[in-house]
Write a protein that holds these residues in place. Structure first.
Motif, PDB file in Angstrom:
ATOM      1  N   TRP A  68       3.756  -8.685 -19.108  1.00 43.83           N
ATOM      2  CA  TRP A  68       3.891  -7.227 -19.008  1.00 43.83           C
ATOM      3  C   TRP A  68       3.013  -6.421 -19.962  1.00 43.83           C
ATOM      4  O   TRP A  68       2.586  -5.320 -19.592  1.00 43.83           O
ATOM      5  N   PRO A  69       2.702  -6.874 -21.186  1.00 45.75           N
ATOM      6  CA  PRO A  69       1.833  -6.043 -22.026  1.00 45.75           C
ATOM      7  C   PRO A  69       0.498  -5.717 -21.352  1.00 45.75           C
ATOM      8  O   PRO A  69      -0.010  -4.594 -21.466  1.00 45.75           O
ATOM      9  N   MET A  70      -0.060  -6.696 -20.619  1.00 45.43           N
ATOM     10  CA  MET A  70      -1.313  -6.450 -19.932  1.00 45.43           C
ATOM     11  C   MET A  70      -1.119  -5.555 -18.717  1.00 45.43           C
ATOM     12  O   MET A  70      -2.014  -4.805 -18.331  1.00 45.43           O
ATOM     13  N   LEU A  71       0.072  -5.618 -18.111  1.00 44.02           N
ATOM     14  CA  LEU A  71       0.379  -4.708 -17.009  1.00 44.02           C
ATOM     15  C   LEU A  71       0.438  -3.272 -17.518  1.00 44.02           C
ATOM     16  O   LEU A  71      -0.100  -2.356 -16.894  1.00 44.02           O
TER      17      LEU A  71
ATOM     18  N   PRO B  57       4.048   0.084  -9.534  1.00 40.21           N
ATOM     19  CA  PRO B  57       4.991  -0.855  -8.921  1.00 40.21           C
ATOM     20  C   PRO B  57       4.317  -1.830  -7.969  1.00 40.21           C
ATOM     21  O   PRO B  57       4.688  -3.007  -7.916  1.00 40.21           O
ATOM     22  N   ALA B  58       3.333  -1.362  -7.224  1.00 38.81           N
ATOM     23  CA  ALA B  58       2.618  -2.250  -6.306  1.00 38.81           C
ATOM     24  C   ALA B  58       1.864  -3.320  -7.079  1.00 38.81           C
ATOM     25  O   ALA B  58       1.839  -4.494  -6.682  1.00 38.81           O
ATOM     26  N   LEU B  59       1.243  -2.929  -8.182  1.00 36.70           N
ATOM     27  CA  LEU B  59       0.509  -3.891  -9.008  1.00 36.70           C
ATOM     28  C   LEU B  59       1.463  -4.916  -9.610  1.00 36.70           C
ATOM     29  O   LEU B  59       1.179  -6.118  -9.620  1.00 36.70           O
ATOM     30  N   ALA B  60       2.607  -4.430 -10.082  1.00 41.17           N
ATOM     31  CA  ALA B  60       3.591  -5.332 -10.669  1.00 41.17           C
ATOM     32  C   ALA B  60       4.139  -6.304  -9.628  1.00 41.17           C
ATOM     33  O   ALA B  60       4.268  -7.510  -9.897  1.00 41.17           O
ATOM     34  N   LEU B  61       4.452  -5.807  -8.444  1.00 43.28           N
ATOM     35  CA  LEU B  61       4.989  -6.670  -7.395  1.00 43.28           C
ATOM     36  C   LEU B  61       3.956  -7.702  -6.961  1.00 43.28           C
ATOM     37  O   LEU B  61       4.303  -8.865  -6.697  1.00 43.28           O
TER      38      LEU B  61
ATOM     39  N   GLU C  82       0.821  -1.205   0.000  1.00 42.24           N
ATOM     40  CA  GLU C  82       0.000   0.000   0.000  1.00 42.24           C
ATOM     41  C   GLU C  82       0.860   1.261   0.000  1.00 42.24           C
ATOM     42  O   GLU C  82       0.414   2.326  -0.420  1.00 42.24           O
ATOM     43  N   SER C  83       2.107   1.141   0.471  1.00 44.23           N
ATOM     44  CA  SER C  83       2.984   2.307   0.515  1.00 44.23           C
ATOM     45  C   SER C  83       3.657   2.589  -0.819  1.00 44.23           C
ATOM     46  O   SER C  83       4.248   3.653  -1.006  1.00 44.23           O
ATOM     47  N   LEU C  84       3.587   1.644  -1.752  1.00 46.45           N
ATOM     48  CA  LEU C  84       4.226   1.819  -3.048  1.00 46.45           C
ATOM     49  C   LEU C  84       3.314   2.577  -4.002  1.00 46.45           C
ATOM     50  O   LEU C  84       2.091   2.552  -3.867  1.00 46.45           O
ATOM     51  N   PRO C  85       3.895   3.246  -5.019  1.00 48.39           N
ATOM     52  CA  PRO C  85       3.070   3.814  -6.089  1.00 48.39           C
ATOM     53  C   PRO C  85       2.242   2.719  -6.750  1.00 48.39           C
ATOM     54  O   PRO C  85       2.599   1.533  -6.714  1.00 48.39           O
TER      55      PRO C  85
END
Length: 271
Positions: free
Chosen positions: A129-132, A11-15, A5-8
């Motif tokens: 990653w394309p969908m990300l 990046p949070a979605l990717a992680l 929750e502290s990440l942008p």
């Protein structure tokens, strides 16, 4: 999940997507130990890609472009996952993984966690990653390149589906034992299924690029990675490194047939 929750947002979605792949990899690795079958990784390879992608779409709400991309990805994943599972059922560990096992003794059971399962989890996450990229807020509106990308991806899915079905039918016929499959799409390419696979990811990569513009060009890492894997790592090169010795008839097939991109067979070699 306070850290996430502290990440942008991106990046949070990717992680989170990466953590999802790890959550698939670890139980599969544990199941592979008593079975002595690291090739279980092949059965969940499509899940490494599709499950995070579905999460991205759920999180983003899903616009028209992303819905199309997810639909193509899920269709691809279901087809490949079912095909590989049925093909490998009851056959034990694939010989490619047997070779990896032999090279990494002792303690391959532990080493396979990162050499096979976590490695494939990370690769699958990158392929998605394309969908990300398309999940990011403020994506460009649908345009011509989305249509081109979708057509390429769907066409690739059809090519790999048809070629895999042709090969499976050929292998089921006892009369073909020891013979080389050189009919149907396999007459024009030695690996039409891999060609179709690359088309799927180049198509989705183009759609990701259309969504994010040049700031989303990292979507193209996915098709580049998949092309390298299929041509140089786990695909064409690996499958053909000793096949001429095991199946001499394959040498003539190599001489007359394109390795990857479908093309007319060489007439002089076909005589």
């Amino acid at each position: 999940m306070a850290f996430l929750e502290s990440l942008p947002a991106m990046p949070a979605l990717a992680l989170t997507g990466l953590l999802i792949t790890v959550a698939i990899a670890v139980p599969t690795w544990l199941a592979s130990i008593p079975l002595r079958d690291a090739s279980l990784a092949d059965r969940v390879w499509s899940a490494f890609i599709a499950v995070p992608v579905v999460f991205y779409a759920w999180h983003a709400g899903g616009d028209a472009r992303l819905n199309v991309m997810v639909a193509i990805t899920v269709a691809w994943a279901l087809r490949l996952g079912i095909y590989v599972t049925v093909r490998n059922w009851g056959h034990g560990e694939d010989r490619r993984y047997q070779a990896i096992r032999e090279r990494n003794q002792p303690n391959f059971a532990l080493k396979s966690l990162w050499l096979v399962f976590l490695l494939q989890a990370v690769l699958g996450w990158i392929v998605g990653w394309p969908m990300l990229v398309a999940s990011a807020p403020g994506s460009a509106p649908l345009g011509l390149w989305d249509g081109v990308g979708a057509a390429l991806a769907i066409g690739g899915l059809l090519v790999e589906t048809i070629s895999d079905a042709q090969l499976a039918r050929f292998r089921r016929d006892p009369a073909n034992r020891g013979q080389v499959m050189d009919g149907g799409l396999w007459r024009y390419s030695r690996h039409p299924n891999y060609f179709g696979e690359t088309c799927v990811w180049w198509g989705l990569g183009v759609m990701g690029l259309a969504a994010g513009g040049w700031t989303g060009a990292w979507a193209l890492v996915s098709p580049l990675l998949m092309t390298i894997l299929l041509l140089k790592v786990s695909g064409v090169t690996l499958l053909e490194q000793d096949i001429g010795e095991r199946r001499p008839a394959y040498r003539d097939y190599i001489a007359r047939t394109s390795a990857f991109i479908p093309w007319s067979p060489k007439r002089e070699a076909a005589r």
